[in-house]
Design an enzyme around this catalytic site. Structure first.
Site, short mmCIF file in Angstrom:
data_model
loop_
_atom_site.label_atom_id
_atom_site.label_comp_id
_atom_site.label_asym_id
_atom_site.label_seq_id
_atom_site.Cartn_x
_atom_site.Cartn_y
_atom_site.Cartn_z
N THR A 58 3.03 -12.41 2.15
CA THR A 58 2.27 -13.36 1.46
C THR A 58 2.92 -14.36 0.34
O THR A 58 3.48 -15.08 1.14
CB THR A 58 1.66 -12.06 0.00
OG1 THR A 58 0.02 -12.98 -1.41
CG2 THR A 58 2.93 -11.48 -0.67
N GLY B 220 0.75 2.06 -7.59
CA GLY B 220 -0.96 2.85 -8.74
C GLY B 220 -0.40 3.68 -9.22
O GLY B 220 0.10 3.79 -10.76
N LYS B 221 0.17 4.79 -8.14
CA LYS B 221 0.48 6.01 -8.37
C LYS B 221 1.14 6.05 -9.70
O LYS B 221 2.08 6.63 -10.95
CB LYS B 221 0.40 6.84 -7.78
CG LYS B 221 0.40 8.93 -8.37
CD LYS B 221 -0.05 10.03 -7.37
CE LYS B 221 1.32 11.15 -7.62
NZ LYS B 221 1.70 12.27 -6.43
N HIS C 246 -4.41 -1.38 -6.66
CA HIS C 246 -3.81 -0.31 -7.12
C HIS C 246 -4.31 0.57 -7.00
O HIS C 246 -5.37 0.44 -7.92
CB HIS C 246 -2.40 -0.24 -7.87
CG HIS C 246 -1.50 -1.53 -8.00
ND1 HIS C 246 -0.61 -1.74 -8.06
CD2 HIS C 246 -1.51 -1.96 -6.38
CE1 HIS C 246 0.23 -3.33 -8.06
NE2 HIS C 246 -0.22 -2.68 -6.42
N ASP D 28 0.85 -0.95 -0.08
CA ASP D 28 -0.03 0.03 -0.33
C ASP D 28 1.15 1.46 0.40
O ASP D 28 0.88 2.82 0.63
CB ASP D 28 -0.63 -0.08 1.33
CG ASP D 28 -2.22 -1.55 1.50
OD1 ASP D 28 -1.70 -1.73 0.31
OD2 ASP D 28 -1.32 -1.75 2.81
N GLU D 29 1.94 1.06 -0.42
CA GLU D 29 3.10 2.48 -0.73
C GLU D 29 2.59 2.73 -1.50
O GLU D 29 3.17 4.41 -1.63
CB GLU D 29 3.98 1.87 -1.34
CG GLU D 29 5.08 1.32 0.05
CD GLU D 29 4.88 -0.43 -0.24
OE1 GLU D 29 3.95 -0.63 -0.97
OE2 GLU D 29 5.72 -1.47 0.54
N GLY D 30 1.86 3.69 -2.66
CA GLY D 30 1.08 4.40 -3.93
C GLY D 30 2.18 3.65 -4.64
O GLY D 30 1.46 4.66 -5.41
N PRO E 93 -8.96 -1.17 8.61
CA PRO E 93 -8.00 -0.07 9.34
C PRO E 93 -6.77 -0.40 8.69
O PRO E 93 -6.40 -1.82 9.82
CB PRO E 93 -8.73 0.21 9.81
CG PRO E 93 -9.32 -0.80 10.93
CD PRO E 93 -9.70 -1.86 9.98
N VAL F 279 2.66 14.25 -3.27
CA VAL F 279 2.37 15.06 -1.96
C VAL F 279 0.66 14.92 -2.49
O VAL F 279 -0.28 15.58 -1.80
CB VAL F 279 2.41 16.68 -2.12
CG1 VAL F 279 4.03 16.70 -1.25
CG2 VAL F 279 2.62 17.08 -3.28
P1 IMP Z 1 -2.75 -12.99 1.13
O1 IMP Z 1 -1.78 -12.12 -0.14
O2 IMP Z 1 -4.21 -13.20 1.47
O3 IMP Z 1 -2.33 -14.65 1.74
O4 IMP Z 1 -2.04 -12.29 3.03
C1 IMP Z 1 -1.01 -11.97 3.49
C2 IMP Z 1 -0.46 -10.83 4.34
O5 IMP Z 1 -0.46 -10.20 2.97
C3 IMP Z 1 -2.34 -10.43 5.40
O6 IMP Z 1 -1.06 -9.34 6.12
C4 IMP Z 1 -2.00 -9.58 4.16
O7 IMP Z 1 -2.71 -8.52 4.22
C5 IMP Z 1 -0.93 -8.70 3.57
N1 IMP Z 1 -1.48 -8.38 2.16
C6 IMP Z 1 -1.22 -8.80 0.61
N2 IMP Z 1 -1.37 -8.32 -0.12
C7 IMP Z 1 -1.32 -6.58 0.59
C8 IMP Z 1 -1.09 -6.08 -0.32
O8 IMP Z 1 -1.17 -5.30 -1.41
N3 IMP Z 1 -0.85 -5.09 0.44
C9 IMP Z 1 -1.12 -4.50 2.04
N4 IMP Z 1 -0.76 -6.12 2.86
C10 IMP Z 1 -1.02 -6.85 1.61
#
Ligand code: IMP
Length: 441
Positions: free
Chosen positions: A252, A20-21, A44, A16-18, A317, A428
């Protein structure tokens, strides 16, 4: 003709660092946008004008005309979700054709029983852990782990190419469904046995709808590269979630660092000339697992609200905290980052002081600036803080990096100094225009 440059974009934190942008911005400079890992667990977000696009499986480059988007063999594809995404994009007037979307015939298919297994196992593990150490990972329940497990296990896996042949699919599903039904029952799922005929019919229909896109992307990518097209690799998830190099087991199931590119595309390494490592100006994490710089107090809450830190995929959250540069430096090393994009700097406006962690204190009193990817040991790492002055004014309308408040410039300079890698892009705000390009190094 100048030699094309190939670029990889990869998250250096827990997602979730951004990205996609940044991919959207870099798409203008590339011809082919390639996903090599993950599946619909990724989210993304791209904002163009008043429109917000949340993409999970389609490469973000699909939003720009004239690009070839490739879902490589390393991705796990949920065809139902992919078709919904394609439909949503088409409704907004963007054409998706066999020319601009190629899907690997070797990408593995996420089946409904994978998602049920994912959710059921998480349920069993969280109730088993009551009062004890947490065993559940807090997955997105998109079936990612069980699908990759089937890939490694081989016998019960289904690849996208197989969706083109219903008779073959049915024969395989008769065996698979019998085994999977027993497993789901053992995990406490109270549902009728899986019906191979229903699944074969449904997934063959998806295969029919995607037929023109399913192809041998390995040869296609080699051809595109040999023709002199520039490739942009869009990493999903992030380095600290990498199955081999992340905070295992709270990761993951794919190689989401740049190390996943060769295997997930069929292109030999090195695949990219430039590797843009994406980091937020602070840290977030979704799901379980160690997070040394997490802030459970007012500062973390403020970051969550200002940064709208709620999951794109699950709405959960996000856990929030200060910038952990031990972690980012490690990810930059694994990924071979050649430059940094620092996202969401605007979220930090209004704090009197900002904290950065560039080393940890360990239980034996020693200090280390090396990351500890072992989740159990990382739990014991205590951040050593460096405090920097904050800035009061909003910065979302600033158009030039030199016009940032001096404290913001100092914050960025300190990050560059600790990482030893230049920051080429500062974000920003969510809009394409809210981007400060160029480096001070
Ligand atoms: P899974 O990929 O659904 O098996 O989840 C494994 C872990 O990776 C969990 O803690 C998810 O919240 C995290 N996770 C998987 N994909 C993302 C992502 O794109 N952004 C943030 N966390 C992710």
């Amino acid at each position: 003709m100048s030699t094309p440059r190939h670029t990889a974009v990869v998250g250096l934190q827990w997602g979730d660092e951004g990205k996609g942008k940044v991919v959207d911005l870099l798409t203008a400079k590339h011809d082919v946008i390639v996903r090599y890992n993950g599946g619909a667990n990724a989210g993304h977000t791209v904002v163009i004008g008043d429109e917000k696009y949340a993409l999970h499986l389609l490469p973000s480059g699909i939003l720009s005309g004239g690009r070839t988007c490739v879902i490589g063999n390393g991705v796990v594809v949920d065809p139902e979700k992919l078709l919904q995404e394609i439909e949503g994009i088409r409704e907004r007037g963007i054409a998706i054709t066999p020319d601009n979307l190629l899907i690997s015939d070797r990408a593995h298919v996420v089946m409904p029983y994978h998602k049920e297994h994912d959710a059921a196992l998480e349920r069993v593990l969280s109730s088993a852990a009551e009062g004890g150490p947490g065993l559940s990972i807090g997955t997105t329940k998109r079936g990612i782990g069980p699908t990759y497990a089937d890939k490694i296990h081989r016998s019960l896996a289904i690849r996208m190419g197989e969706l083109r042949d219903e008779d073959h699919l049915l024969e395989r599903l008769k065996v698979i469904c019998a085994i999977r039904s027993r497993e789901l029952t053992a995990l406490g799922v109270d549902a009728p046995p899986l019906d191979p005929h229903e699944l074969a019919g449904r997934f063959a229909a998806y295969g029919q709808q995607l037929r023109e896109h399913i192809t041998d992307t390995v040869y296609a990518l080699h051809d595109l590269r040999n023709e002199g097209r520039s490739l942009l690799f869009e990493g999903a998830n992030a380095c600290l979630l990498d199955i081999d190099h992340g905070t295992f087991p709270y990761v993951t199931s794919s190689n989401c660092s740049t190390l996943g590119i060769p295997a997930g595309t069929g292109l030999s390494a090195p695949c990219a000339d430039d590797v843009v490592g994406i980091m937020k100006a602070y840290t977030t994490r979704v799901g379980a697992g160690p997070f040394p710089t997490e802030d459970n107090g007012a500062d973390g809450e403020r970051i969550r609200e200002r940064g709208n830190e709620y999951g794109t995929t699950t709405g959960r959250p996000r856990r929030c905290g200060w910038l952990d540069l031990v972690a980012v430096r490690y990810s930059a090393m694994i990924c071979g980052a050649t430059s940094i994009a620092c996202m969401l700097l605007d979220v930090l406006s209004g704090f009197d002081e900002l904290k950065i962690c560039s080393s940890y204190r360990l239980p034996d009193g020693s200090i280390t600036d090396r990351f500890i990817p072992d989740a159990r040991r990382l739990l014991d790492a205590e951040p050593i803080w460096e405090t920097l002055p904050g800035w009061a004014d909003e910065i979302d309308a600033i158009e030039d990096r030199a016009d940032l408040p001096p404290e913001a410039i100092r914050y960025l300079d300190r990050i560059e100094e600790i990482l030893g890698i230049p920051i080429h892009l500062v974000s920003v705000g969510p809009e394409r225009t809210q981007t400060l390009e160029g480096t001070r190094c």
